[in-house]
Design an enzyme around this catalytic site. Structure first.
Site, PDB file in Angstrom:
ATOM      1  CG  ASP A  55      -2.164  -0.589   0.948  1.00 56.26           C
ATOM      2  OD1 ASP A  55      -2.477  -1.156  -0.289  1.00 56.26           O
ATOM      3  OD2 ASP A  55      -3.120  -0.610   1.705  1.00 56.26           O
ATOM      4  CG  HIS A  97      -5.581   6.044   5.744  1.00 56.04           C
ATOM      5  ND1 HIS A  97      -6.583   5.879   6.278  1.00 56.04           N
ATOM      6  CD2 HIS A  97      -6.005   5.696   4.319  1.00 56.04           C
ATOM      7  CE1 HIS A  97      -7.950   5.684   5.582  1.00 56.04           C
ATOM      8  NE2 HIS A  97      -7.331   5.778   4.220  1.00 56.04           N
ATOM      9  N   GLY A 105      -2.065   2.825   3.660  1.00 57.04           N
ATOM     10  CA  GLY A 105      -3.066   3.427   2.965  1.00 57.04           C
ATOM     11  C   GLY A 105      -2.576   4.358   2.069  1.00 57.04           C
ATOM     12  CG  ASP A 132     -10.932   9.035   1.642  1.00 57.53           C
ATOM     13  OD1 ASP A 132     -10.235   9.570   0.881  1.00 57.53           O
ATOM     14  OD2 ASP A 132     -11.098   7.861   1.899  1.00 57.53           O
ATOM     15  CG  HIS A 134     -10.814   4.110   2.662  1.00 52.79           C
ATOM     16  ND1 HIS A 134     -10.436   4.692   1.373  1.00 52.79           N
ATOM     17  CD2 HIS A 134     -10.799   2.862   2.286  1.00 52.79           C
ATOM     18  CE1 HIS A 134     -10.462   3.779   0.366  1.00 52.79           C
ATOM     19  NE2 HIS A 134     -10.669   2.633   0.882  1.00 52.79           N
ATOM     20  CG  ASP A 221     -12.028   7.357  -1.436  1.00 54.17           C
ATOM     21  OD1 ASP A 221     -12.890   8.014  -0.807  1.00 54.17           O
ATOM     22  OD2 ASP A 221     -10.893   6.605  -0.979  1.00 54.17           O
ATOM     23  CE1 TYR A 260      -6.679   5.533  -4.648  1.00 48.98           C
ATOM     24  CE2 TYR A 260      -8.779   5.408  -3.251  1.00 48.98           C
ATOM     25  CZ  TYR A 260      -7.356   5.483  -3.357  1.00 48.98           C
ATOM     26  OH  TYR A 260      -6.980   6.316  -2.116  1.00 48.98           O
TER      27      TYR A 260
HETATM   28 ZN    ZN Z   1     -10.122   6.591   0.832  1.00 48.51          ZN
END
Ligand code: ZN
Length: 344
Positions: A55, A97, A105, A132, A134, A221, A260
């Site tokens: 990652d 992250h 990440g 985001d 995540h 994302d 992405y």
């Molecule tokens: Zn993300």
């Protein structure tokens, strides 16, 4: 599109972040390891810090890139602090992250955490909002026991998505209890239910907290069609959220983040900036909603996504889960901010 210059807006070249500022969050040991990392020469120390993993690969110019990207966000923070900017956007920021001694990440240097620290040190009440897909774990952890930075993260259910944290019962600790807010969302979450969660949770909390400044991590994302995640938003959600943030009349430091599906991400960020800087007005905003029904990944021209068609099955799955999550988050944190926990 004329979005970068004129009408009281300008493009600022980033300068590399100063070591002393990065050390407000990262250890000197970690920054040194990152600097020394070179392709093909991975040490055990680097691996233990997540540097050179799948990652977080090591690549030519990695350190300079990470420091420059961070520098963009820190210039934005500086300009907001000295009053030379009301709104700033660093699309190459939002590396939420990264930990003090941890690359994670795709994130090496946590520009958003550092910006929040700098703003808080200047005496500002900071509201960190992370949309985001995540969980914004690096930032949430940085302020988990602090009340001067309220972190709110909306993200896909961590039971099925990296980084595996950000459940609704993670609410902060000590003085920070209630100042970490997590809103996990089920696979298939679509605009209407996302905005219901945002308006039910974030808006009252922002009102109660009364921040001096927003730091807004605008990962794209969560859009439908992102290859790494399973939410089904259109960029109209980002537009609506920004409209809400602008209504508080406080400076906004926005950054990019994940994203992405590159075309969708570029359009979402162009739209977001257009609204942030006041170039795309509310009238344009409403034009995009209720258009011809195509998949949101089909580009119809312009910046707005098409309306996403929500199936009955999707509604049946998503509505009860989000309704329950809203109740749980309210029950966990609202009383700590003097807010009523009842649903209406
Ligand atoms: Zn993300």
């Amino acid at each position: 599109m004329g979005l970068l210059k004129g009408d009281a807006k300008t493009e600022i070249a980033p300068i590399p972040a100063e070591q002393s500022l990065m050390e407000k969050f990262h250890s000197a040991r970690y920054l040194r390891a990152l600097k020394n990392a070179v392709a093909g020469d991975r040490t055990d120390e680097e691996i233990s810090m997540g540097i050179g993993t799948a990652d977080c690969p090591i690549f030519e110019g990695l350190y300079d890139y990470a420091v420059l990207a961070c520098g963009g966000t820190l210039i934005a923070a500086k300009m907001i602090l000295d009053g030379s900017a009301e709104v700033a956007f660093n699309p190459s920021g939002g590396y939420h992250h990264a930990g003090p001694e941890r690359a994670s990440g795709f994130c090496y240097i946590n520009d958003v955490a550092i910006a929040c620290i700098i703003l808080a040190e200047a005496g500002k009440r900071v509201l960190y909002l992370d949309v985001d897909v995540h969980h914004g774990d690096g930032v949430a952890n940085a302020f988990y026991d602090r009340s001067d930075v309220l972190t709110i993260s909306f993200h896909e259910d961590p039971a099925v998505l990296f980084p595996g944290t950000g459940f609704e019962n993670e609410i902060g600790t000590g003085r920070g209890k209630g100042y970490c807010v997590n809103v996990p969302l089920p696979i298939g979450t679509y605009d209407e239910m996302y905005m219901k969660a945002f308006e039910s949770i974030a808006l009252p909390l922002i009102g109660a907290y009364n921040p001096d400044v927003f730091v807004f991590e605008l990962g794209a994302d969560a859009l439908a069609g992102d290859p790494l995640a399973d939410l089904c938003l259109t960029n109209n959600v980002y537009a609506e959220i920004i409209k809400h943030l602008l209504s508080f009349n406080k400076p906004i430091l926005a950054t990019g983040g994940g994203g992405y599906n590159v075309d969708n991400t570029a359009r979402a960020w162009a739209l977001a900036w257009g609204i942030l800087c006041g170039q795309i007005d509310e009238y344009d905003l409403n034009l995009g909603i209720g258009g011809v029904m195509l998949a949101s990944t089909d580009w119809p021209g312009g910046l707005r996504d098409r309306e996403y068609v929500v199936s009955a099955q999707q509604k049946n799955t998503v509505i009860p889960i989000i309704t329950k999550t809203i109740e749980a988050v309210k029950a966990n944190v609202f009383a700590l901010h003097g807010l009523c926990t009842h649903n209406d």
